[in-house]
Design a protein around this motif. Structure first.
Motif, PDB file in Angstrom:
ATOM      1  N   ALA A 120       0.826  -1.205   0.000  1.00  0.00           N
ATOM      2  CA  ALA A 120       0.000   0.000   0.000  1.00  0.00           C
ATOM      3  C   ALA A 120       0.861   1.256   0.000  1.00  0.00           C
ATOM      4  N   VAL A 121       1.934   1.261   0.770  1.00  0.00           N
ATOM      5  CA  VAL A 121       2.818   2.421   0.822  1.00  0.00           C
ATOM      6  C   VAL A 121       3.461   2.664  -0.530  1.00  0.00           C
ATOM      7  N   ALA A 122       3.878   1.588  -1.206  1.00  0.00           N
ATOM      8  CA  ALA A 122       4.491   1.723  -2.519  1.00  0.00           C
ATOM      9  C   ALA A 122       3.524   2.338  -3.517  1.00  0.00           C
ATOM     10  N   ASP A 123       2.237   1.956  -3.424  1.00  0.00           N
ATOM     11  CA  ASP A 123       1.242   2.537  -4.325  1.00  0.00           C
ATOM     12  C   ASP A 123       1.070   4.019  -4.057  1.00  0.00           C
ATOM     13  N   GLY A 124       1.042   4.394  -2.763  1.00  0.00           N
ATOM     14  CA  GLY A 124       0.889   5.807  -2.428  1.00  0.00           C
ATOM     15  C   GLY A 124       2.048   6.636  -2.945  1.00  0.00           C
ATOM     16  N   ALA A 125       3.275   6.106  -2.812  1.00  0.00           N
ATOM     17  CA  ALA A 125       4.455   6.837  -3.278  1.00  0.00           C
ATOM     18  C   ALA A 125       4.462   6.952  -4.798  1.00  0.00           C
ATOM     19  N   ALA A 126       4.061   5.877  -5.462  1.00  0.00           N
ATOM     20  CA  ALA A 126       4.075   5.862  -6.921  1.00  0.00           C
ATOM     21  C   ALA A 126       3.111   6.867  -7.512  1.00  0.00           C
TER      22      ALA A 126
END
Length: 423
Positions: A407-413
């Motif tokens: 989820a964090v990776a999606d937010g950063a992307a």
């Protein structure tokens, strides 16, 4: 949403937000009276009207299912007409439900009683939506705090409702009401006051104003969408809240049965549940501040750590009343951290046109899995005991932690990353 009023300055907006949080908090106190009274009297009434103690749990199940059923329609109403309309309609549903409870007890109809408790669930759905209403005008720096203050106000209603049983019985007897229904006179008054409060004081409507402010800030035409959307992060927030809720409900629902089977008396059981409720709500502002300053995701994971500690203690200390009581306090604290931060994260991860729909779905999912957890936990308890139940529901905690990096990776992307979402 077509209400017309001038756009406020930044200072005026902050004033509107403070007033909104105050109104919502008072509404939570009034609305919580109905839910608190139902929790304390519902099971007894169900057993009395049905004539079967085995059916007593259906009262709480009906309220929970009613909450789940009404959550998304209320969110849709908020999207069309604003928070004032949706909160008022939900509270009206609870008011009708409470009157129905009294009527059902008068005529001895168990079916009518369950239908009335189902409507009481509409009020609980409105209470859940109130915490999201507190985020409509909040800034990133205060969203968690504002939301948590409204959650904290639930403590007053949750404590006050059950304690109205004694005075209510005296009042009910004086009015010639059916046994066990006198406390609902106070509930009717509280719901009526909440309706007046929302109609008179929730002005300007926070959601309507928030949409206009964001539209104006983006330089877009009325009704256009502003703000980035991060669907995977939003889905994670929904999952984290629902998973934390099913853990809490599953263990909490079976704790009284477990303690009674191990020799505890009703005083000890009542104290344990009271401390658990205090853990759920009393420190909500602390977790709101942590979510604002430390980040949404770290606070969610803090909640999972506290939940895991609770489950380990409940499992390995199942034979100790003191250990179980401490486990229930930790269970409430973990739930509070995860749900406060999760609600703030969901709001920030959702674009304008998807936000209220997802908030409604989150409330639906939370209530629905809670009902399933309450029902399924009894089966698990019978099969493998309290220790086994605590370990089984731990799978939801593990899943919440494992899914966090994705989820964090999606937010950063999607361009805002950890700083924008507080992750």
């Amino acid at each position: 949403m077509t209400q017309s009023f001038p756009l406020p300055s930044a200072g005026e907006r902050a004033g509107v937000q403070r007033r909104t949080v105050t109104v919502l908090s008072v509404g939570q106190v009034l609305g919580g009276v109905a839910f608190g009274a139902t929790l304390s009297l519902g099971a007894v009434l169900a057993a009395e009207v049905s004539g079967d103690d085995a059916l007593s749990g259906l009262a709480t199940a009906a309220v929970t299912l009613g909450t789940a059923a009404v959550a998304m329609p209320l969110a849709a109403l908020a999207r069309r007409a604003g928070r004032r309309a949706s909160l008022t309609v939900g509270t009206m549903g609870a008011l009708v439900g409470v009157v129905g409870v009294i009527l059902a007890a008068s005529v001895g109809s168990f079916v009518l009683l369950l239908a009335a408790f189902f409507l009481v669930g509409a009020g609980q759905a409105a209470n859940l939506q109130s915490r999201f209403a507190a985020t409509d005008l909040a800034t990133d720096a205060t969203r968690g705090r504002d939301l948590s203050l409204v959650v904290w106000a639930t403590t007053v209603g949750a404590v006050l409702g059950p304690n109205l049983a004694g005075p209510g019985e005296a009042l009910g007897a004086a009015l010639g009401m059916p046994p066990l229904t006198g406390a609902y006179v106070f509930t009717i008054a509280a719901q009526a006051l909440a309706i007046v409060l929302y109609l008179a004081a929730l002005r300007p409507d926070p959601l309507v104003l928030a949409v206009r402010l964001r539209t104006a800030a983006a330089g877009l035409s009325q009704g256009a969408v502003a703000g980035a959307d991060r669907p995977r992060l939003a889905r994670y927030a929904v999952f984290a809240v629902a998973a934390s809720h099913v853990v809490m409900v599953s263990v909490m629902a079976m704790t009284p049965v477990h303690l009674l089977h191990h020799g505890a008396d009703l005083v000890v059981v009542g104290l344990t549940l009271s401390l658990h409720i205090a853990g759920m709500y009393a420190l909500a502002p602390l977790f709101g501040i942590l979510a604002d300053r430390w980040g949404r995701m770290p606070t969610i994971l803090l909640g999972q750590g506290v939940l895991a500690s609770s489950l380990v203690l409940a499992s390995f200390g199942a034979e100790s009343t003191a250990a179980v009581t401490l486990a229930l306090i930790l269970l409430g604290l973990g739930w509070s951290a995860a749900t406060v931060a999760g609600a703030a994260l969901l709001t920030e991860a959702s674009a304008e046109d998807r936000r209220t729909r997802r908030q409604g779905f989150s409330d639906f999912a939370m209530s629905f899995v809670g009902a399933l957890g309450a029902i399924g936990s009894g089966v698990v308890l019978a099969a493998i005991g309290y220790s086994g139940l605590a370990l089984v529901v731990g799978a939801a905690v593990v899943a919440t932690v494992v899914l966090a990096p994705v989820a964090v990776a999606d937010g950063a992307a999607r361009g805002r990353g950890a700083g924008g979402a507080g992750t």
